[in-house]
Design an enzyme around this catalytic site. Structure first.
Site, PDB file in Angstrom:
ATOM      1  N   SER A 128       0.819  -1.210   0.000  1.00 12.63           N
ATOM      2  CA  SER A 128       0.000   0.000   0.000  1.00 12.63           C
ATOM      3  C   SER A 128       0.853   1.260   0.000  1.00 12.63           C
ATOM      4  CB  SER A 128      -0.894  -0.015   1.248  1.00 12.63           C
ATOM      5  OG  SER A 128      -1.496   1.244   1.457  1.00 12.63           O
ATOM      6  N   TYR A 153      -2.930   0.162  10.257  1.00 12.15           N
ATOM      7  CA  TYR A 153      -3.035  -0.461   8.933  1.00 12.15           C
ATOM      8  C   TYR A 153      -1.733  -0.309   8.160  1.00 12.15           C
ATOM      9  CZ  TYR A 153      -4.110  -0.977   3.994  1.00 12.15           C
ATOM     10  OH  TYR A 153      -4.062  -1.349   2.681  1.00 12.15           O
TER      11      TYR A 153
END
Length: 328
Positions: A128, A153
């Site tokens: 990501s 995250y």
């Protein structure tokens, strides 16, 4: 014909990957646990075309279950693992970091362990843009410092990348980590900003913008991501990290204007302070992907929005009170 295992195959990107691979003649084994982050019927709809194909099979399993993952590999050779399963979203990771670590870190270990025991298996991992934090110069390069993520995250993606490197270093497992930048398109998760905003604007409801609108995102159309993955499957690699983004960041307020223009409506805005954990900007330097894969994005935001909105108009509205997430 390749034999490809896709974790998270019922999700947004996983289902697109599976369809493209099956269409070109590969055999796809999908793994998904139908996590309740969003409703199961949405994920079942993602799989509707795939379930009718004899080259696709589905195993309902959780990547946290090491035995279940090993059993899938025991059923036959796996040439490729596309590891897309993850707990997604920044805001919920602040509320339940333990769950994010269990799925995104411990689950990744289980997938890597199973893969390294099968000779000839190669792995492509969905990382990501959130790993870059806020201290790196724009556009983000793959060699930037990622030691200061902004959310649980993001931290789990940093940890998973480190584990991928360890498995390559220790066992020679070929692994490519693709840092995905704000992927959008048909089947997008219902909590992602573009999806949530479009549904609310279509119903003349207020949308919430965090910050002054100057934050920006490198929106990347899902077909461009699939193209990058297929290109990665055609090259030899040991361990690689590549950015996959459009390279054309758009301010949040400009994204809302683009939706207004495409939909022919005006948005009613509720502005709130910036949220903890959110990125300020995402902007991909994709030179390395162009060099290694011969890949470059094809979709403009205008064409991508039209495709996304055509799909969105056929979908039920997201749950009331849902708070938008940025995505990758």
């Amino acid at each position: 014909m390749a034999r490809v295992l896709i974790t998270g195959c019922a999700g947004f990107m996983g289902s697109h990957l599976a369809e493209r691979l099956v269409a070109r003649g590969d055999a796809v084994i999908g793994i998904d646990n139908f996590d309740d982050y969003y409703p199961r019927p949405i994920k079942e709809a993602n799989l509707a075309q795939l379930r009718a194909c004899e080259r696709f099979s589905l195993v309902e399993a959780d990547i946290r279950d090491a035995d279940a993952i090993s059993n899938v590999f025991a059923q036959g050779n796996v040439d490729w693992v596309l590891h897309w399963a993850a707990k997604a979203g920044v805001p919920p990771s602040l509320k339940d970091p333990n769950e994010y670590v269990a799925v995104n870190v411990e689950g990744t270990v289980n997938v890597l362990e199973a893969a390294r025991r099968r000779e000839g298996t190669r792995v492509i991992f969905a990382s990501s843009s959130s790993v870059y934090g806020v201290r790196n110069p724009l556009p983000y390069r793959e060699d930037a410092d990622i030691s200061r993520p902004l959310s649980p995250y993001a931290a789990t993606k940093v940890a998973a990348e480190a584990l991928c490197h360890c498995y390559h270093h220790l066992y020679g497992l070929p692994v490519m980590c693709l840092r995905l930048f704000n992927v959008y398109g048909p089947r997008q998760r219902p909590d992602l900003a573009m999806n949530l905003f479009a549904h609310r604007m279509a119903r003349n409801e207020t949308i919430t913008l965090f910050g002054d609108g100057s934050t920006s995102r490198d929106y990347t159309y899902v077909d461009d991501v699939v193209d990058a993955v297929l290109a990665a499957m055609e090259v030899d690699f040991g361990f690689e990290i590549l950015n996959i983004g459009s390279g054309r960041p758009i301010r949040l307020d400009d994204m809302v204007k683009a939706l207004e223009n495409a939909m022919g409506v005006r948005a009613t805005l509720d502005r709130k302070p910036e949220r903890a954990g959110d990125m300020v900007h995402t902007f991909a330097d994709t030179a390395r992907a162009r060099e290694l894969l011969g890949w470059q994005p094809r979709w403009t935001i205008e064409d991508g929005l039209r495709s996304f909105l055509d799909w969105m108009r056929t979908q039920p509205a997201p749950a009331e009170g849902a708070e938008h997430a940025d995505g990758c």
